[in-house]
Design a protein around this motif. Structure first.
Motif, short mmCIF file in Angstrom:
data_model
loop_
_atom_site.label_atom_id
_atom_site.label_comp_id
_atom_site.label_asym_id
_atom_site.label_seq_id
_atom_site.Cartn_x
_atom_site.Cartn_y
_atom_site.Cartn_z
N ASP A 21 0.89 -1.23 -0.06
CA ASP A 21 0.05 0.20 -0.03
C ASP A 21 0.90 1.26 0.22
N ALA A 22 1.83 1.22 0.81
CA ALA A 22 2.87 2.28 1.08
C ALA A 22 3.36 2.70 -0.60
N LEU A 23 3.92 1.56 -1.27
CA LEU A 23 4.65 1.63 -2.41
C LEU A 23 3.65 2.24 -3.56
N GLU A 24 2.29 1.78 -3.41
CA GLU A 24 1.41 2.33 -4.36
C GLU A 24 1.03 3.73 -4.11
N GLN A 25 1.03 4.10 -2.84
CA GLN A 25 0.67 5.54 -2.42
C GLN A 25 1.95 6.23 -2.78
N GLY A 26 3.07 5.98 -2.68
CA GLY A 26 4.16 6.77 -3.08
C GLY A 26 4.36 6.88 -4.42
N MET A 27 4.05 5.77 -5.22
CA MET A 27 4.00 5.74 -6.55
C MET A 27 2.94 6.75 -7.31
N ARG A 28 2.06 6.84 -6.67
CA ARG A 28 0.64 7.53 -7.15
C ARG A 28 1.13 9.21 -6.78
N ASN A 29 1.61 9.52 -5.62
CA ASN A 29 2.14 10.83 -5.12
C ASN A 29 3.20 11.15 -5.95
N GLY A 30 4.03 10.52 -6.45
CA GLY A 30 5.14 10.71 -7.29
C GLY A 30 4.54 11.12 -8.66
N LEU A 31 3.71 10.34 -9.13
CA LEU A 31 3.33 10.39 -10.52
C LEU A 31 2.28 11.65 -10.49
N ASP A 32 1.66 11.87 -9.54
CA ASP A 32 0.94 13.35 -9.42
C ASP A 32 1.71 14.47 -9.51
N ALA A 33 2.71 14.55 -8.86
CA ALA A 33 3.88 15.62 -9.12
C ALA A 33 4.39 15.80 -10.20
N VAL A 34 5.02 14.49 -10.99
CA VAL A 34 5.53 14.53 -12.47
C VAL A 34 4.38 15.22 -13.30
N ARG A 35 3.29 14.39 -13.17
CA ARG A 35 2.02 14.87 -14.11
C ARG A 35 1.90 16.64 -14.11
N ASP A 36 1.76 17.01 -12.83
CA ASP A 36 1.76 18.71 -12.79
C ASP A 36 2.92 19.24 -13.32
N ASP A 37 4.14 18.73 -13.16
CA ASP A 37 5.23 19.61 -13.74
C ASP A 37 5.23 19.31 -15.04
N TRP A 38 5.13 17.96 -15.61
CA TRP A 38 5.08 17.88 -17.07
C TRP A 38 4.03 18.80 -17.86
N LEU A 39 2.91 18.67 -17.29
CA LEU A 39 1.68 19.56 -17.85
C LEU A 39 2.14 20.96 -17.87
N GLU A 40 2.54 21.59 -16.73
CA GLU A 40 2.97 23.03 -16.68
C GLU A 40 4.17 23.15 -17.77
N SER A 41 5.20 22.44 -17.75
CA SER A 41 6.24 22.57 -18.61
C SER A 41 5.84 22.45 -20.12
N SER A 42 4.91 21.72 -20.34
CA SER A 42 4.33 21.39 -21.77
C SER A 42 3.65 22.77 -22.21
N ARG A 43 2.70 23.30 -21.36
CA ARG A 43 2.11 24.36 -21.70
C ARG A 43 3.04 25.65 -21.91
N GLN A 44 3.83 25.72 -21.13
CA GLN A 44 5.02 26.74 -21.42
C GLN A 44 5.56 26.88 -22.64
N ILE A 45 5.85 25.76 -23.19
CA ILE A 45 6.39 25.69 -24.67
C ILE A 45 5.58 25.20 -25.74
N THR A 46 4.32 25.41 -25.60
CA THR A 46 3.17 25.16 -26.49
C THR A 46 3.09 26.30 -27.25
N PRO A 47 3.19 26.04 -28.78
CA PRO A 47 3.19 27.23 -29.69
C PRO A 47 1.67 27.84 -29.29
N ILE A 48 1.80 29.26 -29.37
CA ILE A 48 0.49 30.07 -28.96
C ILE A 48 0.28 31.09 -30.19
N ALA A 49 -0.96 30.86 -30.43
CA ALA A 49 -1.61 31.71 -31.57
C ALA A 49 -2.95 32.27 -30.92
N THR A 50 -3.80 31.69 -30.71
CA THR A 50 -5.02 31.85 -29.94
C THR A 50 -5.00 31.31 -28.58
#
Length: 136
Positions: A21-50
């Motif tokens: 259970d601890a391994l799974e919770q740690g993995m979920r917490n880590g993936l949530d943190a990675v997801r948030d960073d990856w999403l924000e980093s992707s948005r920062q370099i996404t071409p923008i017109a509109t």
């Protein structure tokens, strides 16, 4: 005469379940943190017109058990007539244009490539935190 022994492994079984259970919770917490960073980093370099392409980037953690958890980052931006604009920009040579001002054609891929080691460390730290919290 042969002699037998019985061992009570209930406590050991509970400890293993707690560790899983601890391994799974740690993995979920880590993936949530990675997801948030990856999403924000992707948005920062996404071409923008509109802003539509940038605003349509989404990420989620999928899966229910330790062996099938994953992050899925997507962008399904379409024009009003249904043209797959996100796919065109990301996969089809950026419309023949060169990205500028820090924007990237592969705006979903680049953050993962750039931050792979950081993301691995984040996962390790979150797993270790949860495992220690569980007494291991």
């Amino acid at each position: 005469m042969a002699r037998g022994s019985r061992f009570d492994i209930k406590d050991f079984d509970k400890a293993l379940k707690k560790a899983e259970d601890a391994l799974e919770q740690g993995m979920r917490n880590g993936l949530d943190a990675v997801r948030d960073d990856w999403l924000e980093s992707s948005r920062q370099i996404t071409p923008i017109a509109t802003g539509k392409l940038r605003n349509e980037t989404e990420a989620e953690v999928n899966g229910t058990k330790l062996d099938n958890l994953e992050i899925v980052v997507t962008n399904n931006a379409k024009t009003q007539d249904g043209f797959q604009y996100a796919h065109y920009i990301h996969e089809e040579n950026f419309g023949g244009k060169t990205p500028h001002n820090g924007m990237e054609k592969k705006f979903l891929d680049k953050p993962l490539e750039k931050n792979e080691e950081k993301y691995k460390q984040t996962l390790e730290q979150e797993i270790e935190k949860q495992v220690r919290k569980a007494g291991w």
